[in-house]
Design an enzyme around this catalytic site. Structure first.
Site, PDB file in Angstrom:
ATOM      1  N   SER A 142       0.902  -1.379  -0.244  1.00 49.12           N
ATOM      2  CA  SER A 142       0.138  -0.267  -0.260  1.00 49.12           C
ATOM      3  C   SER A 142       1.075   1.186   0.228  1.00 49.12           C
ATOM      4  O   SER A 142       0.056   1.933  -0.169  1.00 49.12           O
ATOM      5  CB  SER A 142      -1.020   0.153   1.037  1.00 49.12           C
ATOM      6  OG  SER A 142      -0.278   0.310   2.261  1.00 49.12           O
ATOM      7  N   HIS A 164      -5.580  -3.534  -2.390  1.00 49.35           N
ATOM      8  CA  HIS A 164      -5.164  -2.607  -2.986  1.00 49.35           C
ATOM      9  C   HIS A 164      -5.000  -3.292  -4.501  1.00 49.35           C
ATOM     10  O   HIS A 164      -4.859  -2.777  -5.736  1.00 49.35           O
ATOM     11  CB  HIS A 164      -3.707  -1.812  -3.012  1.00 49.35           C
ATOM     12  CG  HIS A 164      -3.988  -1.113  -1.788  1.00 49.35           C
ATOM     13  ND1 HIS A 164      -4.765   0.438  -2.192  1.00 49.35           N
ATOM     14  CD2 HIS A 164      -3.988  -0.613  -0.668  1.00 49.35           C
ATOM     15  CE1 HIS A 164      -4.392   0.978  -0.975  1.00 49.35           C
ATOM     16  NE2 HIS A 164      -4.549   0.416   0.229  1.00 49.35           N
ATOM     17  N   LYS A 172     -12.476   0.330  -1.078  1.00 45.64           N
ATOM     18  CA  LYS A 172     -11.172   1.322  -1.846  1.00 45.64           C
ATOM     19  C   LYS A 172     -11.893   0.763  -3.080  1.00 45.64           C
ATOM     20  O   LYS A 172     -12.891   1.943  -3.485  1.00 45.64           O
ATOM     21  CB  LYS A 172      -9.986   0.218  -2.154  1.00 45.64           C
ATOM     22  CG  LYS A 172      -9.059   0.105  -0.539  1.00 45.64           C
ATOM     23  CD  LYS A 172      -7.452  -0.326  -0.507  1.00 45.64           C
ATOM     24  CE  LYS A 172      -7.299  -0.045   0.745  1.00 45.64           C
ATOM     25  NZ  LYS A 172      -7.904  -0.257   2.226  1.00 45.64           N
TER      26      LYS A 172
END
Length: 391
Positions: free
Chosen positions: A180, A208, A239
């Site tokens: 990340s 991610h 996300k």
């Protein structure tokens, strides 16, 4: 109130060193541009990779769910808090990730905590990449398992740790899929080969990578063609998915076990209907609007090349996460502040989020950005970088 003098002293020291930060409230939705203090600026700090936080299909699904099921669920999943939509979302996630089953947790953070704390005992060992996310580290701390840390993406060091731990009942290798703070991708094929050679389990946190890598955003496992060879996949719904929560996709055996033993799952109220319905619709969007991911990667290439041509140190990033590594903590925050003054919101990241001496401004482009916005951001980076003698 007395008693917190020692905490205030530490805060005062942070202020002295220039590392104390305040929260910055946004006054708009989470788009390519956001409003801060009444001023519109280019957003480069959000995890909203595909722009789904305000996607009309997700908004519609959330509103309809509230109207039909209410604002909340009023219970944990194992008592009275499981709605039909919760089961439908988990079935959809399992199919999407090519696994037997899936289970949704309240956040990606609690997913890592819940999985690791449930499946490991003092008979086992967990082998973790040195740059793994804090939620993995904290999840490991909650176990009684032996702990080994291998140097970041160093396969020789991972093999060393595996050789040194052949006397344990279970060995679990755990890694981020995409790291990340640096934006690099774990060497998952090599990790899986070592795991199969030494009879270890593999757990990948794809926070991610979900919605970013793989077919329709299925993540690093699918990206490397490793479906069926990775035991545990952790993902986030907060996300690229654009809403809230985390999930684990794995075998039915593990999912059934976590329903009985996963403490964050057992002792937290279930996701409200609006969140659940929006997450479910987000999966539909990933499957039906693949052009969003294509646009994300096109923007990523454009912005990354631009930063490198200006002379910034972007490390080893391979993804839409592109750090601008400064080194000095105070200077990184000064750079972030100057960027905001000129019209770009890109937060400084310093210790303890990253190691001392590796402070940075972390940028994330999205599918929503236009090339004109990204070029304007690059111009601002150049101006601020030259003023602070970073480039």
């Amino acid at each position: 109130m007395k008693g917190f003098d020692y905490l205030q002293a530490e805060l005062n020291e942070m202020k002295k060193q220039g590392t104390f930060r305040t929260l910055i409230p946004l006054e708009s939705d989470q788009g390519a541009k956001v409003v801060i203090d009444g001023r519109e600026v280019i957003q480069l700090s959000s995890n909203n990779y595909l722009g789904l936080t305000s996607h009309p299909r997700l908004q519609k699904a959330a509103i309809e769910a509230i109207e039909k099921f209410g604002a909340g669920t009023g219970s944990v999943r194992t008592i009275a808090g499981t709605l039909t939509m919760h089961k439908e979302l988990e079935e959809k996630l399992a199919k999407f990730k090519h696994t037997e089953a899936a289970l949704v947790f309240q956040s990606g953070f609690t997913t890592n905590q819940g999985v690791l704390s449930a499946i490991l005992t003092n008979e086992d060992v967990v082998i973790s990449d040195a740059f793994n996310h804090a939620s993995i580290i904290d999840g490991i701390r909650l176990t009684k398992a032996e702990r080994k840390v291998y140097n970041h993406v160093d396969m020789k060091d991972l093999e060393r740790a595996l050789k040194e731990s052949n006397n344990f009942r279970v060995r679990v290798i755990v890694t981020d899929g995409v790291f990340s703070m640096d934006g690099n991708i774990a060497p998952l094929p090599e990790i899986v080969e070592l795991a199969e050679k030494y009879d270890a389990l593999v757990m990948v946190d794809d926070a991610h990578a979900s919605g970013v890598l793989g077919e329709n955003g299925r993540g690093t496992v699918n990206h490397f063609g490793l479906d069926g060879r990775v035991h545990i996949q952790v993902g986030t719904l907060s996300k690229a998915i654009g809403v809230l929560g985390g999930y684990v996709a794995s075998s039915k055996t593990l999912i059934d076990y976590l329903i009985h033993k996963g403490r964050p799952f057992l002792f937290s109220t279930s996701h409200p209907p609006a969140v659940t319905a929006a997450c479910s619709e987000a999966i539909n969007v990933l499957l039906e609007e693949s052009e969003l991911i294509e646009r994300l990667w096109d923007n990523t290439k454009f912005f990354k090349i631009g930063l490198e041509q200006l002379g910034f140190n972007t490390g080893k990033s391979e993804t839409p996460i592109t750090p601008v590594i400064i080194g000095d903590e105070a200077l990184s925050h000064q750079f972030s502040d100057k960027l905001l003054t000129y019209g770009v919101f890109a937060q400084g990241i310093a210790f303890p989020t990253v190691a001392k001496g590796l402070a940075r401004v972390r940028t994330i482009v999205t599918a929503e950005h236009t090339k004109e916005e990204l070029q304007a951001a690059l111009d601002i980076f150049e101006k601020a970088g030259k003023e602070l003698k970073i480039i």
